[in-house]
Enzyme design. Structure first.
Site, short mmCIF file in Angstrom:
data_model
loop_
_atom_site.label_atom_id
_atom_site.label_comp_id
_atom_site.label_asym_id
_atom_site.label_seq_id
_atom_site.Cartn_x
_atom_site.Cartn_y
_atom_site.Cartn_z
N SER A 1 1.04 -1.06 -0.11
CA SER A 1 0.07 0.11 -0.06
C SER A 1 1.00 1.13 -0.04
O SER A 1 2.34 1.10 0.08
CB SER A 1 -0.93 -0.01 1.06
OG SER A 1 -0.16 0.06 2.23
N CYS B 1 -10.49 28.98 11.40
CA CYS B 1 -11.28 28.29 12.17
C CYS B 1 -11.30 28.53 13.79
O CYS B 1 -11.38 29.64 14.14
CB CYS B 1 -11.62 26.86 11.89
SG CYS B 1 -13.12 26.31 12.06
N HIS C 1 -12.54 27.23 6.51
CA HIS C 1 -11.11 26.59 6.07
C HIS C 1 -10.91 26.96 4.70
O HIS C 1 -11.22 25.84 3.73
CB HIS C 1 -11.42 25.08 6.20
CG HIS C 1 -11.33 24.55 7.74
ND1 HIS C 1 -10.33 24.32 8.31
CD2 HIS C 1 -12.43 24.31 8.51
CE1 HIS C 1 -10.77 23.95 9.71
NE2 HIS C 1 -11.90 23.91 9.78
N GLU D 1 -8.28 26.64 3.23
CA GLU D 1 -7.21 25.82 2.80
C GLU D 1 -8.04 24.58 1.78
O GLU D 1 -7.20 23.92 0.59
CB GLU D 1 -6.30 25.18 3.69
CG GLU D 1 -7.20 23.97 4.57
CD GLU D 1 -7.74 24.57 5.84
OE1 GLU D 1 -8.06 25.77 5.76
OE2 GLU D 1 -7.86 24.19 6.68
N1 GLN Z 1 -13.25 23.61 18.07
C1 GLN Z 1 -13.85 24.75 17.07
C2 GLN Z 1 -15.48 24.39 16.62
O1 GLN Z 1 -15.83 23.25 17.02
C3 GLN Z 1 -12.97 24.91 15.89
C4 GLN Z 1 -13.08 23.47 15.03
C5 GLN Z 1 -11.93 24.12 13.76
O2 GLN Z 1 -11.22 24.59 13.94
N2 GLN Z 1 -12.19 23.17 12.70
O3 GLN Z 1 -15.95 25.48 16.60
#
Ligand code: GLN
Length: 527
Positions: free
Chosen positions: A17, A379, A503, A505
């Site tokens: 793999s 986030c 996000h 990214e």
């Molecule tokens: N823990 C945070 C939330 O649930 C941020 C989550 C994250 O960074 N993806 O809102």
């Protein structure tokens, strides 16, 4: 609109793999795209999880999220980035999901008393997913997870064998990826594992049309002839999957071996030249003698390989856009020491879940704000920026997120009642629109009044704190269309301080970058 009849390419793996089937698949896809064909890509896995959302990132690297909110493993990230396409929940199919659907249909009585069997019921369901419509694609590339010989792979192999028979052998190409290990003692590349793996595939009724043989050096003509002889295919269809130091060089390595011509030959298409300039550009960037810029990433999942895969990619893409080498300094949030940030050009706080390392992340946001170092929060990185600002600028000392404390000023909280989000507090997942406030840094960066970014989080910045934040100099520069969910924050009185609840990214492209990361690296260069 009339639906085209796509051609299908199936990629299987043999010997061991982790040979990089996904990247091989999309590199071939990129060669097809370079000739003007529309390419779509899908992943089929044998495992019995109904979806990958419940699997530990410890085993599978980051959780990738599609526009339609499906949590997948990082293969779909490779597909989307490489091919610059958007995928959905129907492009990541596990054995568990197939069985689940068939068994539910059985319980509903859909099979009208028939005996429900692996063949045809499970295989038919898999074939349905293989053939699901895909944006008018000319080619649908399907990667089969696992390795030939795995018990779990058998039903997938049986399905693709049948599928080729159903739609015509010339509409399907089977590509098998294997390994030719190098033996020090004899100074040879060994072809036997490839022969045996290809024979194992043949036991499932599948004759490989092309072999990609991973090896530390290019295969010699005689080695390709030998493999061809034993594996039933012309020597020219044996491609060297030679090791390269960057995955974006792979399409060029395949191109040099006429891989497209082999596919064209198989499918009866015209062999024509392609435009691979986007890969040449990356190759040129990689070989350049460039200035380096160091970015601190203050996170906590560094012991999990690929936990920040998309983020690392996005920073790499931003380096290409700025023609600068981006060096990432991993700073462990749990052992945070401000000295670790001395001398870095910019600070990034990525997403995360749970209290571990939270104080270090808050301290990093504070350090960036006070020292006027460019800051990008992703986030959780936005949530800590807000918490820090509320505490240290607005003077609300017990400001926190209810994820980490029940007795706090809940600036970050679960926001029930927002449409589409379950009251149970499940994750907000997938793409959401965001309106950008005119005259802000966000507007300058995105150059658009409305954007769409992908989310994966449970908590939100409570909009009721907007006035306090803005009175002290933090602006909410992006909001959900109904104005209730803050999506972007920034500090105008700072060279570059911006963070998003999403996000970005997941939408960064190696060819065009992502505006937020490109601007972040540009700011780092100036600091
Ligand atoms: N823990 C945070 C939330 O649930 C941020 C989550 C994250 O960074 N993806 O809102």
């Amino acid at each position: 609109m009339e639906q085209k009849s796509p051609k299908y390419i199936f990629i299987t793996g043999g010997v061991v793999s982790s040979l990089g089937k996904g990247v091989a698949a999309v590199s071939l896809g990129a060669l097809l795209q370079s000739r003007g064909y529309a390419v779509h890509s899908r992943k089929f896995d044998g495992y019995l999880n109904v979806d990958p959302g419940t699997m530990s990132p410890l085993q599978h690297g980051e959780v990738y999220v599609t526009d339609d909110g499906f949590e997948t493993d990082l293969d779909l990230g490779y597909y989307e980035r490489f091919l610059d396409i958007k995928l959905s929940r129907n492009d990541s199919v596990s054995g568990g999901r197939v069985y689940w659907e068939v068994l539910n249909a059985e319980r509903r009585g859909d099979y009208l008393g028939a005996t429900v069997q692996t063949i045809p019921h499970i295989t038919d369901k898999i074939k349905e997913y293989i053939a699901a419509p895909a944006d008018n694609a000319d080619f649908i590339i399907c990667e089969l997870g696992g390795t030939v010989g795995d018990m779990e792979a058998n039903v997938l192999l049986e399905s693709i064998r049948q599928f080729a028979n159903d739609i015509g052998r010339r509409n399907v190409m089977f590509v098998h990826l294997t390994l030719a290990p190098y033996l020090e003692q004899s100074g040879e590349l060994k072809t036997k594992p490839t022969q045996q793996s290809t024979r194992l595939l043949l036991e499932s009724g599948i004759q490989a049309d092309m072999l990609i043989v991973r090896s530390p050096r290019m295969l010699e003509q005689s080695e390709r002839e030998k493999i061809g002889l034993f594996c039933n295919l012309p020597e020219r269809s044996v491609i060297s999957g030679v090791n390269v130091d960057n995955i974006y060089k792979i399409p060029l390595a395949y191109e040099a071996q006429d891989m497209f011509a082999r596919a064209a030959e198989h499918f009866g298409l015209e062999n024509k030249a392609g435009d691979l300039s986007r890969f040449h550009r990356i190759e040129k960037y990689l070989s350049g003698d460039l200035q380096e810029v160091e970015i601190a990433m203050v996170g906590k999942y560094f012991d999990v390989p690929d936990a920040y895969k998309s983020l690392n990619e996005a920073l790499f893409h931003a380096g290409i856009q700025n023609n600068v080498r981006v060096k990432i300094k991993k700073v462990d949030a749990e052992k945070f020491d401000p000295k670790d940030l001395a001398g870095v050009s910019a600070i990034l706080v990525p997403g995360g879940f749970g209290a571990r390392g939270i104080d270090g992340k808050i301290a990093a946001a504070e350090y960036a704000r006070e020292n006027k170092i460019p800051y990008l929060g992703i986030c959780l990185g936005m949530q800590v920026a807000v918490i820090e600002f509320m505490r240290n600028v607005a003077g609300i000392k017990n400001a926190h997120s209810t994820e980490f404390s029940d007795k706090c000023e809940p600036v970050i909280d679960i926001m029930p009642g927002h449409d589409k989000i379950d009251l149970g507090g499940t994750l907000r997942l997938g793409a959401y629109p965001c309106f950008i406030k005119p005259g802000t840094l966000a507007e300058k960066i995105y150059g658009a009044p409305k954007i769409s970014e992908r989310h994966r989080h449970r908590y939100e910045l409570n909009i009721k704190y907007e006035n306090i934040l803005s009175a002290h100099g933090m602006v909410i520069s992006g909001k959900s269309p109904d104005g209730r969910l803050p999506e972007i924050i920034e500090i105008p009185d700072h060279p570059f301080y911006i963070a998003g609840q999403f996000h970005p990214e997941f939408q960064s492209s190696p060819y065009t970058g992502h505006p937020l990361f490109t601007a972040f690296i540009a700011a780092a260069l100036k600091s």
